[in-house]
Motif scaffolding. Structure first.
Motif, PDB file in Angstrom:
ATOM      1  N   LEU A 480       0.805  -1.221   0.000  1.00 51.24           N
ATOM      2  CA  LEU A 480       0.000   0.000   0.000  1.00 51.24           C
ATOM      3  C   LEU A 480       0.839   1.273   0.000  1.00 51.24           C
ATOM      4  O   LEU A 480       0.382   2.329   0.441  1.00 51.24           O
ATOM      5  CB  LEU A 480      -0.947  -0.002   1.206  1.00 51.24           C
ATOM      6  CG  LEU A 480      -2.059  -1.059   1.161  1.00 51.24           C
ATOM      7  CD1 LEU A 480      -2.805  -1.111   2.487  1.00 51.24           C
ATOM      8  CD2 LEU A 480      -3.026  -0.781   0.015  1.00 51.24           C
ATOM      9  N   GLY A 481       2.049   1.184  -0.520  1.00 51.01           N
ATOM     10  CA  GLY A 481       2.917   2.358  -0.535  1.00 51.01           C
ATOM     11  C   GLY A 481       2.364   3.514  -1.343  1.00 51.01           C
ATOM     12  O   GLY A 481       2.666   4.681  -1.071  1.00 51.01           O
ATOM     13  N   LYS A 482       1.519   3.217  -2.339  1.00 54.64           N
ATOM     14  CA  LYS A 482       0.958   4.271  -3.184  1.00 54.64           C
ATOM     15  C   LYS A 482      -0.406   4.752  -2.696  1.00 54.64           C
ATOM     16  O   LYS A 482      -1.025   5.605  -3.332  1.00 54.64           O
ATOM     17  CB  LYS A 482       0.836   3.766  -4.623  1.00 54.64           C
ATOM     18  CG  LYS A 482       2.177   3.460  -5.286  1.00 54.64           C
ATOM     19  CD  LYS A 482       1.979   2.981  -6.715  1.00 54.64           C
ATOM     20  CE  LYS A 482       3.316   2.685  -7.389  1.00 54.64           C
ATOM     21  NZ  LYS A 482       3.140   2.193  -8.787  1.00 54.64           N
ATOM     22  N   SER A 483      -0.879   4.208  -1.590  1.00 58.01           N
ATOM     23  CA  SER A 483      -2.199   4.592  -1.080  1.00 58.01           C
ATOM     24  C   SER A 483      -2.117   4.853   0.420  1.00 58.01           C
ATOM     25  O   SER A 483      -2.479   4.003   1.240  1.00 58.01           O
ATOM     26  CB  SER A 483      -3.226   3.492  -1.374  1.00 58.01           C
ATOM     27  OG  SER A 483      -4.513   3.899  -0.968  1.00 58.01           O
ATOM     28  N   ARG A 485      -3.845   6.688   2.452  1.00 58.49           N
ATOM     29  CA  ARG A 485      -5.096   6.671   3.222  1.00 58.49           C
ATOM     30  C   ARG A 485      -5.530   5.234   3.506  1.00 58.49           C
ATOM     31  O   ARG A 485      -6.013   4.928   4.611  1.00 58.49           O
ATOM     32  CB  ARG A 485      -6.199   7.428   2.475  1.00 58.49           C
ATOM     33  CG  ARG A 485      -5.962   8.928   2.392  1.00 58.49           C
ATOM     34  CD  ARG A 485      -7.029   9.627   1.567  1.00 58.49           C
ATOM     35  NE  ARG A 485      -8.324   9.654   2.218  1.00 58.49           N
ATOM     36  CZ  ARG A 485      -9.442  10.103   1.642  1.00 58.49           C
ATOM     37  NH1 ARG A 485      -9.409  10.542   0.385  1.00 58.49           N
ATOM     38  NH2 ARG A 485     -10.584  10.111   2.305  1.00 58.49           N
ATOM     39  N   ALA A 486      -5.363   4.350   2.538  1.00 57.66           N
ATOM     40  CA  ALA A 486      -5.695   2.942   2.761  1.00 57.66           C
ATOM     41  C   ALA A 486      -4.759   2.335   3.801  1.00 57.66           C
ATOM     42  O   ALA A 486      -5.189   1.589   4.691  1.00 57.66           O
ATOM     43  CB  ALA A 486      -5.601   2.171   1.451  1.00 57.66           C
ATOM     44  N   ARG A 487      -3.498   2.659   3.690  1.00 56.65           N
ATOM     45  CA  ARG A 487      -2.526   2.132   4.650  1.00 56.65           C
ATOM     46  C   ARG A 487      -2.846   2.620   6.062  1.00 56.65           C
ATOM     47  O   ARG A 487      -2.731   1.872   7.036  1.00 56.65           O
ATOM     48  CB  ARG A 487      -1.121   2.561   4.233  1.00 56.65           C
ATOM     49  CG  ARG A 487      -0.016   2.011   5.112  1.00 56.65           C
ATOM     50  CD  ARG A 487       1.334   2.226   4.461  1.00 56.65           C
ATOM     51  NE  ARG A 487       2.435   1.829   5.327  1.00 56.65           N
ATOM     52  CZ  ARG A 487       3.662   1.577   4.902  1.00 56.65           C
ATOM     53  NH1 ARG A 487       3.938   1.670   3.614  1.00 56.65           N
ATOM     54  NH2 ARG A 487       4.609   1.227   5.750  1.00 56.65           N
ATOM     55  N   ALA A 488      -3.279   3.863   6.166  1.00 54.50           N
ATOM     56  CA  ALA A 488      -3.579   4.432   7.488  1.00 54.50           C
ATOM     57  C   ALA A 488      -4.751   3.719   8.158  1.00 54.50           C
ATOM     58  O   ALA A 488      -4.701   3.422   9.357  1.00 54.50           O
ATOM     59  CB  ALA A 488      -3.870   5.924   7.354  1.00 54.50           C
ATOM     60  N   ALA A 512      -9.403  -7.312   6.556  1.00 48.84           N
ATOM     61  CA  ALA A 512      -9.803  -7.008   5.181  1.00 48.84           C
ATOM     62  C   ALA A 512      -9.807  -5.499   4.987  1.00 48.84           C
ATOM     63  O   ALA A 512      -9.984  -4.731   5.939  1.00 48.84           O
ATOM     64  CB  ALA A 512     -11.179  -7.589   4.865  1.00 48.84           C
ATOM     65  N   LEU A 513      -9.633  -5.092   3.738  1.00 44.88           N
ATOM     66  CA  LEU A 513      -9.562  -3.680   3.362  1.00 44.88           C
ATOM     67  C   LEU A 513     -10.533  -3.431   2.219  1.00 44.88           C
ATOM     68  O   LEU A 513     -10.725  -4.301   1.361  1.00 44.88           O
ATOM     69  CB  LEU A 513      -8.132  -3.342   2.923  1.00 44.88           C
ATOM     70  CG  LEU A 513      -7.846  -1.926   2.411  1.00 44.88           C
ATOM     71  CD1 LEU A 513      -7.962  -0.913   3.545  1.00 44.88           C
ATOM     72  CD2 LEU A 513      -6.445  -1.878   1.787  1.00 44.88           C
TER      73      LEU A 513
END
Length: 652
Positions: A480-483, A485-488, A512-513
């Protein structure tokens, strides 16, 4: 519809209009496809988690424009510069003289002034209502029983009707013996249509007794022998054909061919019923020159249009009374029940309320489609994915429900989530194979495409983590290096769930995400235990949510909690099966929903930022199935690729 918009919308308007929520009164909007068009759909509808997402700025701008006009009207009367005036709790105040005029005294003149092209909206740091957990304006009436749903309608001389439609889609009434039904006390009339029979009576009990006494012989039509296995077999065959490419990055075929290892899987998601608490109902009074309809609908303009079409009346001769609805979940985005009620009412003198029994409601639902997905991924020597393909097979709801949205052979709803893959994978190809399922009617079900795509994607990414012998949370996090907000949200959910910390014996966690066209990021950790008999007990759910600007934190949390509850029932037990063209389920004894004593602790954590608002009514449902499936895998080592989960655990 009950998801909080009756408070969130006033908060947006009142914030800019400078009134208190205690000064706001709400009314249901009448049908008007232009005036009350949803800015996302461009026609009148509530659904798709679009209310705040679509109306955040328009409602604020409307309030700010009205405030500007009211201030201008007051300044004109006082002959002062509008800049020396301000609005406060429904009044305009002149700063230096403290003169004050209420909005009511200014409204007529303000309405005559030219509407300004641009008005300044408040800065977030100046908000008084937006971002606060204001109490819901509709709660008191719903608690004390004064709230009016369409099933509560009572009219002078009103009759009650209940119906039996062909148990097989496409079937017709072949023969009818109604003598015993007419002998039931209180039964007034039998209405026979091509594919449905209605018993009209003085009250519901008489109508039900009359319906039970009917002797109907059905011509089942072309779908008479079809079962669930036939549907799946056709979907599987359709999956052999390449689909329309919906999303492509890099060369997935070449990357798969050169991968150190390749993983493949087939996932299936079943038909699902809505079983809203308020069964389908609609009251209609057809007169020679007019028609009145009382109903709860997510598409009020379409309800009016179908009544006009059935009666042959002009649109302006059809009045639709809008009511609260006791559960929508996408079912009331359809208007089939309005069409049916008007057809019946044409044969009845005076108003008639058509109520479907729970059995009719279940067996003649507009079901969430059956989806069939073929997945493949190629990984490098370290287990990191370098190629990802998904071939999604299922019907197109949009081609029927909103034809302009179905373009180039692609259904954006069926593909929602699949084409928004956040993971950093260099080669991706997502294909869509449209395959209709004519044995049942299919439509929207709280999330629709995302509910199945998130299950497929997040289960399969979990499979890749397991194959790489890596922690599922860390595996996702590394992709998730490019996202950010998702990583957070992933990190926040894991942190609050205590990911990695020991659990009581017999329990396990799954993660799950989710991200989709709702533009909301949501991560969920489920904590479950699985008994020896295969029963799943969900002990705890932790959700982290980034939906951009939060209008009302309590409502957001409530929507996630409700979505999780809905999603647990669907994931563990939800399925509609067919035998001889007939839906086998009929009521809550075989359409199991989560009960209060089975409900887990649900912790919801909100990320606060100034990003544009995303949808919130459905994400909680969509992310729940994969979190549970991954937790079940962690607990049992059994990877379940076909919902519902418990059926496969118990059969094992």
């Amino acid at each position: 519809m009950g998801q909080g918009m009756y408070t969130a919308m006033p908060q947006l308007l009142a914030e800019e209009l400078e009134v208190g929520l205690d000064q706001v009164r709400l009314e249901h909007a009448p049908p008007d496809e232009q005036r009350y068009a949803n800015p996302v759909f461009h026609f009148q509808a509530t659904g798709g988690s679009t209310s705040v997402k679509g109306l955040y700025e328009p409602m604020r701008r409307a309030g700010a424009t009205a405030r500007t006009l009211l201030i201008a009207a007051a300044a004109e009367r006082w002959r002062v510069d509008p800049a020396t005036c301000h609005a406060e709790r429904g009044a305009v105040i002149h700063a230096s003289t403290r003169r004050r005029l209420g909005y009511g005294a200014l409204a007529a003149r303000a309405a005559e002034l030219p509407i300004p092209d641009n008005v300044a909206l408040k800065r977030p740091e100046d908000f008084k209502l937006i971002g606060t957990s204001a109490k819901r304006l509709d709660s008191p009436a719903k608690v004390n029983g004064t709230a009016r749903y369409s099933i509560d309608v009572r009219l002078p001389g009103m009759k009650i009707a209940t119906v039996a439609a062909s148990p097989v889609l496409g079937g017709k009434v072949a023969d009818l013996d109604d003598a015993k039904a007419k002998a039931v006390a209180g039964v007034r009339q039998i209405v026979r249509l091509e594919e449905v029979v209605a018993v009209v009576a003085d009250h519901m009990w008489a109508a039900k007794q009359g319906l039970a006494a009917l002797a109907i012989r059905w011509d089942d039509g072309p779908n008479a022998t079809i079962g669930t296995a036939d549907v799946v077999r056709e979907l599987a065959a359709a999956a052999d054909t390449p689909g329309v490419v919906a999303h492509k990055e890099g060369d997935a075929a070449a990357a798969l061919a050169g991968a150190a290892a390749k993983l493949e899987a087939v996932y299936e998601a079943p038909f699902l019923a809505h079983v809203a608490m308020e069964p389908i109902n609609c009251t209609v009074h057809v007169r020679p020159d007019s028609c009145e309809v009382w109903t709860g609908s997510q598409v009020l303009g379409r309800a009016q249009a179908t009544a006009a079409q059935v009666t042959g009346l002009p649109l302006d001769k059809v009045v639709v009374h809008n009511h609260l609805l006791g559960g929508g979940f996408g079912r009331r985005l359809e208007h089939d029940y309005v069409t049916q009620a008007v057809r019946i009412a044409k044969h009845v003198e005076g108003p008639v309320k058509v109520i479907w029994t729970r059995e009719e409601d279940v067996q003649h639902d507009v079901f969430r489609p059956y989806y069939y997905d073929r997945m493949a991924a190629g990984v490098d020597a370290g287990g990191r994915p370098i190629a990802w393909t998904q071939r999604l097979v299922g019907p197109s709801i949009l081609a029927r429900w909103a034809p302009p949205a179905f373009q180039n052979g692609l259904d954006g709803d069926a593909l929602d989530g699949a084409v928004h893959l956040l993971y950093d994978i260099p080669a991706i190809q997502v294909e869509y194979v449209r395959h209709e399922e004519p044995v049942v009617n299919t439509g929207f079900w709280r999330g629709v495409g995302v509910t199945h795509n998130t299950f497929v994607i997040e289960s399969f990414i979990d499979e890749l983590a397991a194959a790489a012998k890596q922690d599922p949370f860390e595996y996702r996090r590394a992709l998730l290096g490019k996202s950010p907000r998702a990583r957070a949200v992933l990190e926040l959910a894991a942190q609050h769930a205590g990911w990695g910390a020991p659990l009581p014996a017999g329990r396990a966690r799954g993660i799950a995400l989710m991200y989709s066209g709702w533009q909301t990021y949501l991560a969920q950790v489920a904590e479950v235990a699985v008994s020896e008999s295969g029963e799943v007990r969900v002990h705890r759910i932790v959700c982290a949510v980034d939906c951009g600007i939060v209008v009302n934190p309590d409502i957001v949390k409530a929507q996630i909690e409700g979505g999780v509850i809905f999603g647990i029932g669907g994931a563990l037990w939800g399925e509609v099966t067919l035998k001889n063209g007939r839906v086998e389920q009929s009521n809550f004894h075989d359409v199991r929903v989560l009960r209060m004593n089975e409900s887990p602790a649900i912790d919801v954590h909100l990320v606060r930022n100034s990003e544009a608002p995303g949808g919130i009514g459905e994400p909680g449902t969509a992310v729940t199935a994969p979190a549970l499936a991954n937790a079940v895998f962690a607990a049992t080592g059994k990877r379940i690729r076909q919902l519902p989960l418990e059926r496969h655990l118990r059969s094992a």
